[in-house]
Design a protein around this motif. Structure first.
Motif, mmCIF file in Angstrom:
data_model
loop_
_atom_site.group_PDB
_atom_site.id
_atom_site.type_symbol
_atom_site.label_atom_id
_atom_site.label_comp_id
_atom_site.label_asym_id
_atom_site.label_seq_id
_atom_site.Cartn_x
_atom_site.Cartn_y
_atom_site.Cartn_z
ATOM 1 N N PHE A 1 8.098 6.165 9.988
ATOM 2 C CA PHE A 1 8.465 6.461 8.602
ATOM 3 C C PHE A 1 9.647 7.421 8.532
ATOM 4 O O PHE A 1 9.873 8.051 7.499
ATOM 5 C CB PHE A 1 7.255 7.058 7.876
ATOM 6 N N GLY A 2 10.405 7.556 9.604
ATOM 7 C CA GLY A 2 11.495 8.525 9.654
ATOM 8 C C GLY A 2 12.649 8.234 8.715
ATOM 9 O O GLY A 2 13.424 9.141 8.398
ATOM 10 N N CYS A 3 12.801 6.986 8.261
ATOM 11 C CA CYS A 3 13.879 6.638 7.324
ATOM 12 C C CYS A 3 13.372 6.540 5.888
ATOM 13 O O CYS A 3 14.099 6.063 5.005
ATOM 14 C CB CYS A 3 14.521 5.303 7.719
ATOM 15 N N GLY A 4 12.139 6.979 5.652
ATOM 16 C CA GLY A 4 11.521 6.806 4.348
ATOM 17 C C GLY A 4 11.829 7.913 3.365
ATOM 18 O O GLY A 4 12.553 8.875 3.646
ATOM 19 N N ASP A 5 11.215 7.782 2.194
ATOM 20 C CA ASP A 5 11.394 8.750 1.119
ATOM 21 C C ASP A 5 10.232 8.588 0.144
ATOM 22 O O ASP A 5 9.480 7.605 0.212
ATOM 23 C CB ASP A 5 12.721 8.516 0.403
ATOM 24 N N LEU A 6 10.106 9.549 -0.749
ATOM 25 C CA LEU A 6 9.137 9.404 -1.825
ATOM 26 C C LEU A 6 9.617 8.314 -2.776
ATOM 27 O O LEU A 6 10.811 8.243 -3.099
ATOM 28 C CB LEU A 6 8.964 10.723 -2.570
ATOM 29 N N LEU A 7 8.724 7.478 -3.226
ATOM 30 C CA LEU A 7 9.099 6.384 -4.124
ATOM 31 C C LEU A 7 9.280 6.927 -5.535
ATOM 32 O O LEU A 7 8.393 7.583 -6.093
ATOM 33 C CB LEU A 7 8.019 5.301 -4.116
ATOM 34 N N VAL A 8 10.437 6.640 -6.108
ATOM 35 C CA VAL A 8 10.749 7.081 -7.471
ATOM 36 C C VAL A 8 11.248 5.883 -8.265
ATOM 37 O O VAL A 8 11.620 4.841 -7.698
ATOM 38 C CB VAL A 8 11.814 8.205 -7.461
ATOM 39 N N PHE B 1 21.288 4.655 1.764
ATOM 40 C CA PHE B 1 20.449 3.777 2.569
ATOM 41 C C PHE B 1 20.638 4.164 4.034
ATOM 42 O O PHE B 1 21.742 4.113 4.558
ATOM 43 C CB PHE B 1 20.834 2.307 2.367
ATOM 44 N N ILE B 2 19.546 4.574 4.695
ATOM 45 C CA ILE B 2 19.644 5.013 6.085
ATOM 46 C C ILE B 2 18.813 4.131 7.006
ATOM 47 O O ILE B 2 18.588 4.479 8.165
ATOM 48 C CB ILE B 2 19.212 6.485 6.232
ATOM 49 N N GLY B 3 18.362 2.997 6.511
ATOM 50 C CA GLY B 3 17.620 2.064 7.354
ATOM 51 C C GLY B 3 18.555 1.234 8.218
ATOM 52 O O GLY B 3 19.710 1.590 8.472
ATOM 53 N N THR B 4 18.060 0.089 8.673
ATOM 54 C CA THR B 4 18.831 -0.799 9.542
ATOM 55 C C THR B 4 19.741 -1.693 8.704
ATOM 56 O O THR B 4 19.305 -2.289 7.714
ATOM 57 C CB THR B 4 17.879 -1.662 10.386
ATOM 58 N N THR C 1 0.826 -1.200 0.000
ATOM 59 C CA THR C 1 0.000 0.000 0.000
ATOM 60 C C THR C 1 0.862 1.252 0.000
ATOM 61 O O THR C 1 0.569 2.233 -0.707
ATOM 62 C CB THR C 1 -0.938 -0.003 1.220
ATOM 63 N N CYS C 2 1.922 1.250 0.793
ATOM 64 C CA CYS C 2 2.819 2.401 0.822
ATOM 65 C C CYS C 2 3.397 2.673 -0.563
ATOM 66 O O CYS C 2 3.406 3.828 -1.032
ATOM 67 C CB CYS C 2 3.941 2.156 1.825
ATOM 68 N N CYS C 3 3.892 1.638 -1.201
ATOM 69 C CA CYS C 3 4.484 1.826 -2.531
ATOM 70 C C CYS C 3 3.443 2.276 -3.545
ATOM 71 O O CYS C 3 3.731 3.115 -4.414
ATOM 72 C CB CYS C 3 5.162 0.531 -2.981
ATOM 73 N N GLN C 4 2.255 1.753 -3.469
ATOM 74 C CA GLN C 4 1.193 2.164 -4.389
ATOM 75 C C GLN C 4 0.817 3.629 -4.197
ATOM 76 O O GLN C 4 0.338 4.273 -5.136
ATOM 77 C CB GLN C 4 -0.030 1.275 -4.204
ATOM 78 N N ARG C 5 1.035 4.158 -3.004
ATOM 79 C CA ARG C 5 0.713 5.561 -2.723
ATOM 80 C C ARG C 5 1.949 6.459 -2.769
ATOM 81 O O ARG C 5 1.921 7.592 -2.287
ATOM 82 C CB ARG C 5 0.025 5.664 -1.355
ATOM 83 N N GLY C 6 3.016 5.950 -3.366
ATOM 84 C CA GLY C 6 4.209 6.763 -3.595
ATOM 85 C C GLY C 6 5.116 6.923 -2.409
ATOM 86 O O GLY C 6 5.881 7.889 -2.347
ATOM 87 N N VAL C 7 5.074 5.981 -1.469
ATOM 88 C CA VAL C 7 5.865 6.078 -0.242
ATOM 89 C C VAL C 7 6.811 4.881 -0.144
ATOM 90 O O VAL C 7 6.381 3.730 -0.277
ATOM 91 C CB VAL C 7 4.958 6.131 1.005
ATOM 92 N N LEU C 8 8.085 5.159 0.087
ATOM 93 C CA LEU C 8 9.059 4.120 0.399
ATOM 94 C C LEU C 8 9.327 4.181 1.893
ATOM 95 O O LEU C 8 9.896 5.159 2.382
ATOM 96 C CB LEU C 8 10.357 4.338 -0.385
ATOM 97 N N HIS C 9 8.907 3.151 2.633
ATOM 98 C CA HIS C 9 9.087 3.173 4.079
ATOM 99 C C HIS C 9 10.559 3.179 4.454
ATOM 100 O O HIS C 9 11.007 3.948 5.297
ATOM 101 C CB HIS C 9 8.380 1.978 4.727
ATOM 102 N N GLY C 10 11.350 2.303 3.863
ATOM 103 C CA GLY C 10 12.794 2.314 4.025
ATOM 104 C C GLY C 10 13.336 1.601 5.248
ATOM 105 O O GLY C 10 14.553 1.444 5.368
ATOM 106 N N ASP C 11 12.465 1.163 6.171
ATOM 107 C CA ASP C 11 12.994 0.526 7.391
ATOM 108 C C ASP C 11 11.979 -0.465 7.952
ATOM 109 O O ASP C 11 11.645 -0.423 9.142
ATOM 110 C CB ASP C 11 13.342 1.591 8.423
ATOM 111 N N ILE C 12 11.503 -1.368 7.126
ATOM 112 C CA ILE C 12 10.582 -2.409 7.587
ATOM 113 C C ILE C 12 11.383 -3.450 8.352
ATOM 114 O O ILE C 12 12.290 -4.084 7.816
ATOM 115 C CB ILE C 12 9.841 -3.054 6.402
#
Length: 454
Positions: free
Chosen positions: A343-350, A357-360, A313-324
């Motif tokens: 969602f602090g490590c996320g970004d807009l999906l492009v 990469f700033i996740g874990t 759902t996040c990706c479909q709405r243009g959101v990259l969570h980045g730290d699942i």
């Protein structure tokens, strides 16, 4: 390797150290020993390692001086010649006396003398042997060495305590101290309660909305000079990236697997987010720890279906969570509901690759390690694979596990073939060979969801 026939500075230092260690002064023959000293010509790396080893030895001696005050007095006798005042102190320390007052002064020798003597000795060696490495981090500042105070030096020499992964207080910026009182956020009144958790840049408190008594979580995020603001449709002013991504992820039909942003406010030093607070709930890391490190396959199936739906759902709405990861998935053990948070490590999906990469690290896709870039959806698929592996195996995949998985030979006792197959589809080194994000829910292991009952 050649030999240095002339007087060699490291040789002089080595011989000097030997004489000091044995509490004697160099004899006249020592000059010939120094001049004929065999000292190999070393490269810069070896010289730097030698100086680092010497600095570590000095740190160990500093700890020893604090723990053995008698040893500190003995050391005072060996540091003569550093100044008239210091010589007087050493002579006084060496003067024997059988009187009770003399014994009392010996027993209670000033630790300040020990600190000053050790400080002067180590500081002098640092300034002469490696002037570019100073306790204060000042480059080539010999004069500064003479003006260091004892507290400054001790703060830099004493070892830093090693903290566990759960000692959040060591790495966080100061979070606001909230008492159990009313807070007004955008004209809404909230009652702030106990601290729920503390992270790298803020803190989360339990709370309730006074208007209707709804339980909420209030997150205070301290602003730094690197705070990112982005613009999204429908908002004329740029928003903090975490706020903007949560707004986008919650747009459209409500998705229960994503935490809901109820309110937020931007302030000079921080920003505040009011989030829904499911109760009771605990992050999946705590759930697995309570079950011995892992959960059974049926419960993992329930969790993975919801986590995958949230990521899709996040990706479909243009959101990259980045730290699942385990820590960013809340689990309600009464209803078996899962919610994706933080969602602090996320970004807009492009469509273009990401270069940062700033996740874990444990969930970092291998293509970023090898090539320095990655794409959003394949990286999300990889993180879901690490998540599933951790849920059912109780550990993170090692390099050996990943090699066997990519050879299509991996299996684990107690797991179904379908579960092992999905792990193999998710954890492929080549991002092009990984299963696509929108195909995961169609896999045989997740296609038919069993009703999990305790």
């Amino acid at each position: 390797m050649g030999q240095l026939n002339s007087c060699c500075k490291p040789a002089i230092k080595d011989c000097d150290s030997v004489y000091k260690y044995h509490h004697c002064t160099p004899t006249q023959s020592s000059t010939s020993k120094v001049e004929n000293h065999s000292h190999p010509i070393v490269d810069g790396k070896k010289e730097r390692r030698r100086k680092e080893d010497a600095f570590k030895k000095k740190r160990r001696f500093w700890k020893w001086a604090f723990s053995h005050r008698r040893g500190g007095k003995k050391y005072l006798k060996t540091t003569s010649g550093q100044g008239s005042e210091e010589n007087q102190d050493t002579e006084a320390a060496e003067t024997p006396s059988d009187s009770p007052s003399a014994r009392s002064s010996d027993d209670h020798i000033s630790l300040q003398h020990v600190i000053l003597t050790v400080e002067n000795h180590v500081r002098q060696d640092l300034c002469t042997s490696n002037p570019k490495v100073l306790p204060t981090g000042q480059p080539e500042a010999d004069d500064n060495c003479l003006h260091l105070t004892v507290p400054e030096w001790s703060d830099n020499v004493l070892p830093t305590p090693i903290h566990s992964a759960f000692d959040w207080s060591t790495d966080v910026l100061p979070a606001p101290v909230c008492s159990a009182s009313d807070w007004i956020i955008n004209s809404q009144h909230y009652k702030i309660g106990n601290l729920l958790g503390e992270g790298g840049f803020g803190a989360v408190y339990e709370g309730s909305r006074l208007e209707d008594g709804v339980k909420v979580a209030v997150k205070f995020v301290t602003k730094t000079e690197n705070v990112v603001y982005i613009s999204i449709p429908g908002h004329p002013q740029p928003l903090p990236v975490e706020v903007a991504l949560l707004i986008l992820a919650n747009e459209g039909p409500r998705v229960s697997e994503i935490i809901e942003l109820l309110d937020w406010q931007d302030r000079p030093d921080d920003y505040v987010m009011v989030l829904e607070r499911p109760s009771p709930c605990k992050d999946l890391f705590g759930v697995t720890e309570r079950h011995g490190g892992f959960i059974d396959e049926e419960l993992a199936q329930v969790v993975m279906r919801q986590a995958t739906h949230a990521a899709l759902t996040c990706c479909q709405r243009g959101v990259l969570h980045g730290d699942i990861k385990l820590e960013n998935l809340l689990f309600n053990e009464d209803t078996f509901e899962v919610k994706l948070i933080d969602f602090g490590c996320g970004d807009l999906l492009v469509n273009s690759p990401y270069n940062l990469f700033i996740g874990t690290d444990l969930y970092c896709p291998p293509e970023y390690t090898m090539e320095g870039q990655y794409h959003g959806e394949p990286a999300t698929v990889w993180s879901l694979g690490v998540l599933l592996f951790a849920l059912v195996c109780g550990d993170y995949p090692s390099d050996t596990d990943l090699d066997v998985i990519n050879a299509n030979l991996w299996s684990k006792s107690g797991l179904s073939k379908e579960c092992c197959h999905l792990i193999g589809c998710l954890l492929q080194y080549n991002p092009e060979q990984r299963i696509q994000l929108d195909k995961i829910l169609l896999h045989d292991w997740l296609k038919v969801l069993k009703l999990y009952l305790l």
